[in-house]
Design an enzyme around this catalytic site. Structure first.
Site, PDB file in Angstrom:
ATOM      1  N   ASN A   9       0.843  -1.202   0.000  1.00 15.29           N
ATOM      2  CA  ASN A   9       0.000   0.000   0.000  1.00 15.29           C
ATOM      3  C   ASN A   9       0.883   1.258   0.000  1.00 15.29           C
ATOM      4  O   ASN A   9       1.512   1.598   0.993  1.00 15.29           O
ATOM      5  CB  ASN A   9      -0.895  -0.052   1.245  1.00 15.29           C
ATOM      6  CG  ASN A   9      -1.887   1.079   1.298  1.00 15.29           C
ATOM      7  OD1 ASN A   9      -1.586   2.187   0.865  1.00 15.29           O
ATOM      8  ND2 ASN A   9      -3.055   0.817   1.840  1.00 15.29           N
ATOM      9  N   LYS A  12       0.379   3.985   2.666  1.00 17.54           N
ATOM     10  CA  LYS A  12       1.001   3.714   3.967  1.00 17.54           C
ATOM     11  C   LYS A  12       2.477   4.104   3.938  1.00 17.54           C
ATOM     12  O   LYS A  12       2.992   4.683   4.891  1.00 17.54           O
ATOM     13  CB  LYS A  12       0.908   2.220   4.310  1.00 17.54           C
ATOM     14  CG  LYS A  12      -0.470   1.718   4.686  1.00 17.54           C
ATOM     15  CD  LYS A  12      -0.345   0.253   5.106  1.00 17.54           C
ATOM     16  CE  LYS A  12      -1.650  -0.387   5.496  1.00 17.54           C
ATOM     17  NZ  LYS A  12      -1.480  -1.812   5.837  1.00 17.54           N
ATOM     18  N   ASP A  68      -0.718  -4.050   9.958  1.00 17.21           N
ATOM     19  CA  ASP A  68      -2.080  -4.328   9.545  1.00 17.21           C
ATOM     20  C   ASP A  68      -2.977  -3.342  10.282  1.00 17.21           C
ATOM     21  O   ASP A  68      -2.739  -3.026  11.453  1.00 17.21           O
ATOM     22  CB  ASP A  68      -2.476  -5.762   9.881  1.00 17.21           C
ATOM     23  CG  ASP A  68      -3.677  -6.203   9.058  1.00 17.21           C
ATOM     24  OD1 ASP A  68      -3.588  -6.189   7.812  1.00 17.21           O
ATOM     25  OD2 ASP A  68      -4.719  -6.550   9.644  1.00 17.21           O
ATOM     26  N   THR A  69      -3.962  -2.840   9.570  1.00 15.53           N
ATOM     27  CA  THR A  69      -4.865  -1.845  10.146  1.00 15.53           C
ATOM     28  C   THR A  69      -6.301  -2.283   9.942  1.00 15.53           C
ATOM     29  O   THR A  69      -6.640  -2.846   8.900  1.00 15.53           O
ATOM     30  CB  THR A  69      -4.630  -0.472   9.472  1.00 15.53           C
ATOM     31  OG1 THR A  69      -3.322  -0.019   9.814  1.00 15.53           O
ATOM     32  CG2 THR A  69      -5.642   0.576   9.935  1.00 15.53           C
ATOM     33  N   PHE A 148      -6.744   8.204   2.620  1.00 13.14           N
ATOM     34  CA  PHE A 148      -7.069   7.027   1.810  1.00 13.14           C
ATOM     35  C   PHE A 148      -8.005   6.118   2.608  1.00 13.14           C
ATOM     36  O   PHE A 148      -8.321   6.407   3.759  1.00 13.14           O
ATOM     37  CB  PHE A 148      -5.792   6.288   1.378  1.00 13.14           C
ATOM     38  CG  PHE A 148      -5.022   5.663   2.510  1.00 13.14           C
ATOM     39  CD1 PHE A 148      -4.154   6.418   3.285  1.00 13.14           C
ATOM     40  CD2 PHE A 148      -5.161   4.309   2.807  1.00 13.14           C
ATOM     41  CE1 PHE A 148      -3.442   5.848   4.332  1.00 13.14           C
ATOM     42  CE2 PHE A 148      -4.449   3.724   3.858  1.00 13.14           C
ATOM     43  CZ  PHE A 148      -3.595   4.495   4.627  1.00 13.14           C
ATOM     44  N   GLY A 149      -8.418   5.031   1.972  1.00 15.04           N
ATOM     45  CA  GLY A 149      -9.253   4.046   2.671  1.00 15.04           C
ATOM     46  C   GLY A 149     -10.511   4.685   3.251  1.00 15.04           C
ATOM     47  O   GLY A 149     -11.260   5.381   2.559  1.00 15.04           O
ATOM     48  N   TYR A 150     -10.742   4.464   4.530  1.00  9.20           N
ATOM     49  CA  TYR A 150     -11.948   4.941   5.200  1.00  9.20           C
ATOM     50  C   TYR A 150     -11.830   6.386   5.706  1.00  9.20           C
ATOM     51  O   TYR A 150     -12.721   6.874   6.404  1.00  9.20           O
ATOM     52  CB  TYR A 150     -12.266   4.029   6.398  1.00  9.20           C
ATOM     53  CG  TYR A 150     -12.658   2.612   6.018  1.00  9.20           C
ATOM     54  CD1 TYR A 150     -13.993   2.255   5.817  1.00  9.20           C
ATOM     55  CD2 TYR A 150     -11.696   1.607   5.878  1.00  9.20           C
ATOM     56  CE1 TYR A 150     -14.354   0.958   5.486  1.00  9.20           C
ATOM     57  CE2 TYR A 150     -12.047   0.305   5.543  1.00  9.20           C
ATOM     58  CZ  TYR A 150     -13.378  -0.018   5.346  1.00  9.20           C
ATOM     59  OH  TYR A 150     -13.725  -1.305   5.012  1.00  9.20           O
ATOM     60  N   LYS A 171      -3.288  14.317  10.958  1.00 10.21           N
ATOM     61  CA  LYS A 171      -3.558  12.865  10.937  1.00 10.21           C
ATOM     62  C   LYS A 171      -2.373  12.101  11.531  1.00 10.21           C
ATOM     63  O   LYS A 171      -2.545  11.241  12.384  1.00 10.21           O
ATOM     64  CB  LYS A 171      -3.861  12.370   9.517  1.00 10.21           C
ATOM     65  CG  LYS A 171      -4.175  10.865   9.524  1.00 10.21           C
ATOM     66  CD  LYS A 171      -4.474  10.216   8.191  1.00 10.21           C
ATOM     67  CE  LYS A 171      -4.675   8.714   8.406  1.00 10.21           C
ATOM     68  NZ  LYS A 171      -4.707   7.913   7.188  1.00 10.21           N
TER      69      LYS A 171
HETATM   70  P1  ITT Z   1      -0.737  -4.107   3.101  1.00  4.07           P
HETATM   71  O1  ITT Z   1      -1.449  -5.272   3.720  1.00  4.07           O
HETATM   72  O2  ITT Z   1       0.049  -4.456   1.872  1.00  4.07           O
HETATM   73  O3  ITT Z   1       0.072  -3.327   4.097  1.00  4.07           O
HETATM   74  P2  ITT Z   1      -3.453  -3.135   2.673  1.00  4.07           P
HETATM   75  O4  ITT Z   1      -4.002  -1.967   1.914  1.00  4.07           O
HETATM   76  O5  ITT Z   1      -3.937  -4.515   2.341  1.00  4.07           O
HETATM   77  O6  ITT Z   1      -1.841  -3.047   2.591  1.00  4.07           O
HETATM   78  P3  ITT Z   1      -4.545  -3.385   5.343  1.00  4.07           P
HETATM   79  O7  ITT Z   1      -4.891  -4.807   5.138  1.00  4.07           O
HETATM   80  O8  ITT Z   1      -3.854  -3.017   6.624  1.00  4.07           O
HETATM   81  O9  ITT Z   1      -3.627  -2.824   4.187  1.00  4.07           O
HETATM   82  O10 ITT Z   1      -5.757  -2.398   5.137  1.00  4.07           O
HETATM   83  C1  ITT Z   1      -6.966  -2.501   5.758  1.00  4.07           C
HETATM   84  C2  ITT Z   1      -7.961  -1.546   5.172  1.00  4.07           C
HETATM   85  O11 ITT Z   1      -8.017  -0.397   6.003  1.00  4.07           O
HETATM   86  C3  ITT Z   1      -7.731  -1.038   3.754  1.00  4.07           C
HETATM   87  O12 ITT Z   1      -8.991  -0.960   3.134  1.00  4.07           O
HETATM   88  C4  ITT Z   1      -7.160   0.331   3.928  1.00  4.07           C
HETATM   89  O13 ITT Z   1      -7.509   1.200   2.880  1.00  4.07           O
HETATM   90  C5  ITT Z   1      -7.808   0.763   5.237  1.00  4.07           C
HETATM   91  N1  ITT Z   1      -6.904   1.629   5.962  1.00  4.07           N
HETATM   92  C6  ITT Z   1      -5.661   1.327   6.427  1.00  4.07           C
HETATM   93  N2  ITT Z   1      -5.104   2.390   7.028  1.00  4.07           N
HETATM   94  C7  ITT Z   1      -6.015   3.386   6.950  1.00  4.07           C
HETATM   95  C8  ITT Z   1      -6.025   4.735   7.366  1.00  4.07           C
HETATM   96  O14 ITT Z   1      -4.985   5.281   7.979  1.00  4.07           O
HETATM   97  N3  ITT Z   1      -7.117   5.461   7.130  1.00  4.07           N
HETATM   98  C9  ITT Z   1      -8.182   4.941   6.503  1.00  4.07           C
HETATM   99  N4  ITT Z   1      -8.250   3.680   6.062  1.00  4.07           N
HETATM  100  C10 ITT Z   1      -7.170   2.907   6.280  1.00  4.07           C
END
Ligand code: ITT
Length: 189
Positions: A9, A12, A68-69, A148-150, A171
């Site tokens: 990602n 990240k 992992d997030t 990004f993401g949420y 952030k």
């Molecule tokens: P890697 O496993 O390769 O590190 P990934 O995108 O698959 O990358 P995750 O499994 O940790 O990463 O992601 C979990 C979800 O949470 C994914 O949809 C991300 O977009 C979202 N996410 C992660 N960090 C975030 C943030 O800081 N703010 C908003 N959404 C986030």
């Protein structure tokens, strides 16, 4: 110090690079021509972080960290949680994921939520984890163009705007990733 961040990602990587002090530089998997998919098959955030760090260490043999997030909404029994990336399906699309979450919450369910990040640092002889959390609320609609993401639907406690509408500096100061990174940096220093 150069350190490999085992993630696919790029958002990240950018965040982590801007959180780290200047004497650290982040290497990505592309610096090692590593293009394999990294498995994430565990049922906890910590389990997935450890799995990713171990997988990359076993392939490349260099010190690395992964993370992992997940976004946890207690009124939805912890969803999307460990399934945050593929909540609305294998296409792993942020907009689809947010739409699904907003639909499931509707107008009546409590909107408290938190992000959790677990960083796993893997060396030849050790594995260490660092956790960060950021509490807030799920907004009723998306706002903001950053992040990004949420991020467009997450309003951190103490603020009136979503992570996507707040500056990167704010952030990084308060986020789940920022908190976990502070612990990693203090361990490495
Ligand atoms: P890697 O496993 O390769 O590190 P990934 O995108 O698959 O990358 P995750 O499994 O940790 O990463 O992601 C979990 C979800 O949470 C994914 O949809 C991300 O977009 C979202 N996410 C992660 N960090 C975030 C943030 O800081 N703010 C908003 N959404 C986030």
């Amino acid at each position: 110090m150069k350190i490999l961040f085992a993630t696919q990602n790029l958002n990240k990587i950018e965040e982590v690079q801007s959180i780290l002090p200047q004497d650290f530089s982040v290497l990505g998997l592309t610096d090692f021509n590593f293009e394999e998919d990294i498995p994430e098959t565990q049922n906890t955030i910590e389990g997935n972080a450890i799995q990713k760090a171990n997988f990359v260490f076993d392939k490349l043999g260099v010190l690395c960290f992964s993370e992992d997030t997940g976004l946890i909404v207690p009124s939805l029994n912890g969803e999307p949680g460990v399934f945050s990336a593929r909540y609305a399906g294998p296409q792993r699309n942020a907009s689809d994921n947010m739409t699904k979450l907003l639909n499931k919450l509707g107008n009546d369910k409590p909107r408290k939520a938190y992000f959790e990040t677990v960083i796993a640092l893997r060396t030849k002889d050790s594995l260490k984890t660092f956790t960060g959390r950021c509490h807030g609320q799920i907004a009723f609609e998306q706002s903001g163009n950053g992040g990004f993401g949420y991020d467009p639907i997450f309003i951190p406690d103490g603020y009136l705007a979503s992570f996507a509408a707040l500056s990167k500096t704010i952030k990084n100061e308060i986020s789940h990733r920022g908190q976990a990174m502070k612990k990693l940096i203090s361990y490495l220093s």
